[in-house]
Scaffold this motif. Sequence first.
Motif, PDB file in Angstrom:
ATOM      1  N   PRO A 127       3.873  39.737  36.351  1.00 10.57           N
ATOM      2  CA  PRO A 127       3.060  38.607  36.805  1.00 10.57           C
ATOM      3  C   PRO A 127       3.911  37.561  37.523  1.00 10.57           C
ATOM      4  CG  PRO A 127       2.561  39.174  34.522  1.00 10.57           C
ATOM      5  CD  PRO A 127       3.796  39.927  34.898  1.00 10.57           C
ATOM      6  N   ASP A 128       3.373  36.981  38.580  1.00  9.98           N
ATOM      7  CA  ASP A 128       4.094  35.954  39.333  1.00  9.98           C
ATOM      8  C   ASP A 128       4.448  34.764  38.456  1.00  9.98           C
ATOM      9  OD1 ASP A 128       3.964  37.445  41.636  1.00  9.98           O
ATOM     10  OD2 ASP A 128       2.114  36.503  42.340  1.00  9.98           O
ATOM     11  N   GLU A 129       3.536  34.414  37.538  1.00  9.11           N
ATOM     12  CA  GLU A 129       3.766  33.220  36.724  1.00  9.11           C
ATOM     13  C   GLU A 129       4.690  33.486  35.543  1.00  9.11           C
ATOM     14  OE1 GLU A 129       0.181  35.262  34.940  1.00  9.11           O
ATOM     15  OE2 GLU A 129       1.092  34.928  36.920  1.00  9.11           O
ATOM     16  N   ALA A 130       4.970  34.754  35.266  1.00 10.16           N
ATOM     17  CA  ALA A 130       5.845  35.084  34.132  1.00 10.16           C
ATOM     18  C   ALA A 130       6.680  36.314  34.481  1.00 10.16           C
ATOM     19  CB  ALA A 130       5.014  35.316  32.872  1.00 10.16           C
ATOM     20  N   PRO A 131       7.619  36.183  35.417  1.00 12.04           N
ATOM     21  CA  PRO A 131       8.395  37.345  35.857  1.00 12.04           C
ATOM     22  C   PRO A 131       9.265  37.956  34.768  1.00 12.04           C
ATOM     23  CG  PRO A 131       9.307  35.310  36.742  1.00 12.04           C
ATOM     24  CD  PRO A 131       7.992  34.961  36.127  1.00 12.04           C
ATOM     25  N   ASP A 132       9.522  37.186  33.697  1.00  5.68           N
ATOM     26  CA  ASP A 132      10.345  37.722  32.607  1.00  5.68           C
ATOM     27  C   ASP A 132       9.495  38.398  31.529  1.00  5.68           C
ATOM     28  OD1 ASP A 132       9.133  35.362  31.863  1.00  5.68           O
ATOM     29  OD2 ASP A 132      10.790  34.701  30.587  1.00  5.68           O
ATOM     30  N   ALA A 133       8.192  38.515  31.767  1.00  5.79           N
ATOM     31  CA  ALA A 133       7.298  39.144  30.788  1.00  5.79           C
ATOM     32  C   ALA A 133       6.462  40.211  31.470  1.00  5.79           C
ATOM     33  CB  ALA A 133       6.402  38.089  30.139  1.00  5.79           C
ATOM     34  N   PRO A 134       7.082  41.320  31.845  1.00  6.65           N
ATOM     35  CA  PRO A 134       6.317  42.391  32.503  1.00  6.65           C
ATOM     36  C   PRO A 134       5.254  42.967  31.579  1.00  6.65           C
ATOM     37  CG  PRO A 134       8.471  43.182  31.838  1.00  6.65           C
ATOM     38  CD  PRO A 134       8.478  41.707  31.599  1.00  6.65           C
ATOM     39  N   VAL A 135       4.193  43.487  32.155  1.00  8.88           N
ATOM     40  CA  VAL A 135       3.076  44.046  31.401  1.00  8.88           C
ATOM     41  C   VAL A 135       3.029  45.557  31.619  1.00  8.88           C
ATOM     42  CG1 VAL A 135       0.575  44.049  31.132  1.00  8.88           C
ATOM     43  CG2 VAL A 135       1.777  41.909  31.609  1.00  8.88           C
ATOM     44  N   GLU A 136       3.131  46.305  30.544  1.00 12.07           N
ATOM     45  CA  GLU A 136       3.110  47.761  30.621  1.00 12.07           C
ATOM     46  C   GLU A 136       1.703  48.305  30.364  1.00 12.07           C
ATOM     47  OE1 GLU A 136       5.979  49.148  27.841  1.00 12.07           O
ATOM     48  OE2 GLU A 136       7.690  48.620  29.118  1.00 12.07           O
ATOM     49  N   VAL A 137       1.276  49.170  31.236  1.00  6.31           N
ATOM     50  CA  VAL A 137      -0.036  49.812  31.097  1.00  6.31           C
ATOM     51  C   VAL A 137       0.195  51.291  30.780  1.00  6.31           C
ATOM     52  CG1 VAL A 137      -2.210  50.391  32.226  1.00  6.31           C
ATOM     53  CG2 VAL A 137      -1.083  48.201  32.710  1.00  6.31           C
ATOM     54  N   PRO A 138      -0.102  51.726  29.569  1.00  6.76           N
ATOM     55  CA  PRO A 138       0.133  53.125  29.199  1.00  6.76           C
ATOM     56  C   PRO A 138      -0.934  54.050  29.777  1.00  6.76           C
ATOM     57  CG  PRO A 138      -0.885  51.974  27.382  1.00  6.76           C
ATOM     58  CD  PRO A 138      -0.658  50.943  28.451  1.00  6.76           C
ATOM     59  N   GLN A 139      -0.590  55.305  29.843  1.00  4.49           N
ATOM     60  CA  GLN A 139      -1.508  56.315  30.359  1.00  4.49           C
ATOM     61  C   GLN A 139      -2.799  56.367  29.546  1.00  4.49           C
ATOM     62  OE1 GLN A 139      -3.013  58.728  32.826  1.00  4.49           O
ATOM     63  NE2 GLN A 139      -0.804  58.601  33.137  1.00  4.49           N
ATOM     64  N   ARG A 140      -2.732  56.031  28.246  1.00  8.56           N
ATOM     65  CA  ARG A 140      -3.939  56.086  27.422  1.00  8.56           C
ATOM     66  C   ARG A 140      -5.019  55.131  27.948  1.00  8.56           C
ATOM     67  NH1 ARG A 140      -3.095  56.580  22.415  1.00  8.56           N
ATOM     68  NH2 ARG A 140      -0.860  56.963  22.497  1.00  8.56           N
ATOM     69  N   LEU A 141      -4.612  53.993  28.502  1.00 10.71           N
ATOM     70  CA  LEU A 141      -5.593  53.073  29.073  1.00 10.71           C
ATOM     71  C   LEU A 141      -6.199  53.637  30.349  1.00 10.71           C
ATOM     72  CD1 LEU A 141      -4.201  49.433  28.686  1.00 10.71           C
ATOM     73  CD2 LEU A 141      -6.263  50.404  27.675  1.00 10.71           C
ATOM     74  N   VAL A 142      -5.352  54.239  31.171  1.00 10.32           N
ATOM     75  CA  VAL A 142      -5.840  54.858  32.405  1.00 10.32           C
ATOM     76  C   VAL A 142      -6.858  55.944  32.085  1.00 10.32           C
ATOM     77  CG1 VAL A 142      -5.178  56.201  34.434  1.00 10.32           C
ATOM     78  CG2 VAL A 142      -3.705  54.330  33.645  1.00 10.32           C
ATOM     79  N   GLN A 143      -6.514  56.796  31.121  1.00  9.50           N
ATOM     80  CA  GLN A 143      -7.424  57.871  30.736  1.00  9.50           C
ATOM     81  C   GLN A 143      -8.728  57.321  30.165  1.00  9.50           C
ATOM     82  OE1 GLN A 143      -7.013  61.137  31.353  1.00  9.50           O
ATOM     83  NE2 GLN A 143      -5.083  60.627  32.391  1.00  9.50           N
ATOM     84  N   GLY A 144      -8.641  56.242  29.391  1.00  5.93           N
ATOM     85  CA  GLY A 144      -9.851  55.647  28.831  1.00  5.93           C
ATOM     86  C   GLY A 144     -10.789  55.167  29.914  1.00  5.93           C
ATOM     87  N   LEU A 145     -10.243  54.473  30.904  1.00  5.27           N
ATOM     88  CA  LEU A 145     -11.071  53.932  31.984  1.00  5.27           C
ATOM     89  C   LEU A 145     -11.715  55.055  32.794  1.00  5.27           C
ATOM     90  CD1 LEU A 145     -11.522  50.930  33.116  1.00  5.27           C
ATOM     91  CD2 LEU A 145     -10.130  51.720  35.028  1.00  5.27           C
ATOM     92  N   VAL A 146     -10.911  56.066  33.136  1.00  9.03           N
ATOM     93  CA  VAL A 146     -11.404  57.151  33.987  1.00  9.03           C
ATOM     94  C   VAL A 146     -12.387  58.047  33.250  1.00  9.03           C
ATOM     95  CG1 VAL A 146     -10.733  59.210  35.277  1.00  9.03           C
ATOM     96  CG2 VAL A 146      -9.370  57.111  35.484  1.00  9.03           C
ATOM     97  N   ARG A 147     -12.038  58.455  32.035  1.00  8.01           N
ATOM     98  CA  ARG A 147     -12.885  59.406  31.320  1.00  8.01           C
ATOM     99  C   ARG A 147     -14.201  58.789  30.841  1.00  8.01           C
ATOM    100  NH1 ARG A 147      -9.631  63.365  27.410  1.00  8.01           N
ATOM    101  NH2 ARG A 147     -11.702  64.309  27.458  1.00  8.01           N
ATOM    102  N   MET A 148     -14.252  57.457  30.749  1.00  9.97           N
ATOM    103  CA  MET A 148     -15.508  56.807  30.395  1.00  9.97           C
ATOM    104  C   MET A 148     -16.351  56.474  31.619  1.00  9.97           C
ATOM    105  SD  MET A 148     -15.864  56.863  27.211  1.00  9.97           S
ATOM    106  CE  MET A 148     -17.311  55.818  27.101  1.00  9.97           C
ATOM    107  N   GLY A 149     -15.884  56.845  32.810  1.00  8.82           N
ATOM    108  CA  GLY A 149     -16.678  56.640  34.017  1.00  8.82           C
ATOM    109  C   GLY A 149     -16.753  55.199  34.475  1.00  8.82           C
ATOM    110  N   PHE A 150     -15.707  54.404  34.191  1.00 12.03           N
ATOM    111  CA  PHE A 150     -15.738  52.986  34.518  1.00 12.03           C
ATOM    112  C   PHE A 150     -15.211  52.662  35.913  1.00 12.03           C
ATOM    113  CE2 PHE A 150     -15.283  51.878  29.717  1.00 12.03           C
ATOM    114  CZ  PHE A 150     -16.630  52.143  29.541  1.00 12.03           C
ATOM    115  N   LEU A 151     -14.679  53.652  36.608  1.00  5.71           N
ATOM    116  CA  LEU A 151     -14.162  53.402  37.952  1.00  5.71           C
ATOM    117  C   LEU A 151     -15.309  53.255  38.950  1.00  5.71           C
ATOM    118  CD1 LEU A 151     -11.102  55.770  38.507  1.00  5.71           C
ATOM    119  CD2 LEU A 151     -11.088  53.283  38.286  1.00  5.71           C
ATOM    120  N   GLY A 152     -15.061  52.482  39.991  1.00  8.86           N
ATOM    121  CA  GLY A 152     -16.010  52.360  41.092  1.00  8.86           C
ATOM    122  C   GLY A 152     -15.235  52.382  42.394  1.00  8.86           C
ATOM    123  N   ALA A 153     -15.815  51.821  43.434  1.00  6.59           N
ATOM    124  CA  ALA A 153     -15.165  51.842  44.738  1.00  6.59           C
ATOM    125  C   ALA A 153     -14.160  50.703  44.903  1.00  6.59           C
ATOM    126  CB  ALA A 153     -16.228  51.759  45.830  1.00  6.59           C
TER     127      ALA A 153
END
Length: 222
Positions: free
Chosen positions: A156-182
């Motif tokens: 984040p621009d406001e907190a460059p010393d605090a990176p945010v990690e997004v695990p594959q489990r979140l990606v799979q949750g979003l995709v497999r539940m059909g939450f993606l759009g255009a």
Amino acid sequence: MTTPATGHGLDGVPDAGAFLARLVRLDPGTLVRLRPVPGTGRTALWARLPWDVLAVRTVSGTAPGDVTVAAGDLLAELSAGGDALPRRRDDGWRWPLPPAASRAVEALPAAEVERIAAAAAGTLREAATHGVAGRAVGQRALRDALLDHVAVVVTPDEAPDAPVEVPQRLVQGLVRMGFLGAGNVQVRVAGRWVGLVGPYGAAWSRKVAGLALTPIGVHPNG
């Protein structure tokens, strides 16, 4: 627990039905928690996916309070055109929810999120067929290792010393539940929780320690 003499209160039956059907396919015995969103005439449907991610979709209509029922029972009631609230299973819900207030830290193109999910599925198939470094690996171990893999790191621009990690489990949750759009997918933070929010719903996890998000070929800050 006695079921109150009231209906489920959901008007967005097609949206709720789509969400419930995906849940039941993943786990026929899963529970869904209905929580009215104050002042909106809408209800948030929460459920825990089998890989330790919470999924939520908000639909029109107001549920009769904060109640938990079996997803399969509610799906059957909606499919039959009924309005009764299935038997309450409030004591079966044991997972905390993320705070209501969250902040966006990045926006990812939906196509990139879909690509990351597809690449992970391909990796799993390849490893299951040919092993890793020539060695056979159990399907469960492969799946768990893949889900724990950090798919994206956002600084984040406001907190460059605090990176945010997004695990594959979140990606799979979003995709497999059909939450993606255009459009884009928002990466959001709420306390110790990290979420991916798409046009049709969101996936949340608090399993990530320090959040960071950088898919291959994508610069998180433009």
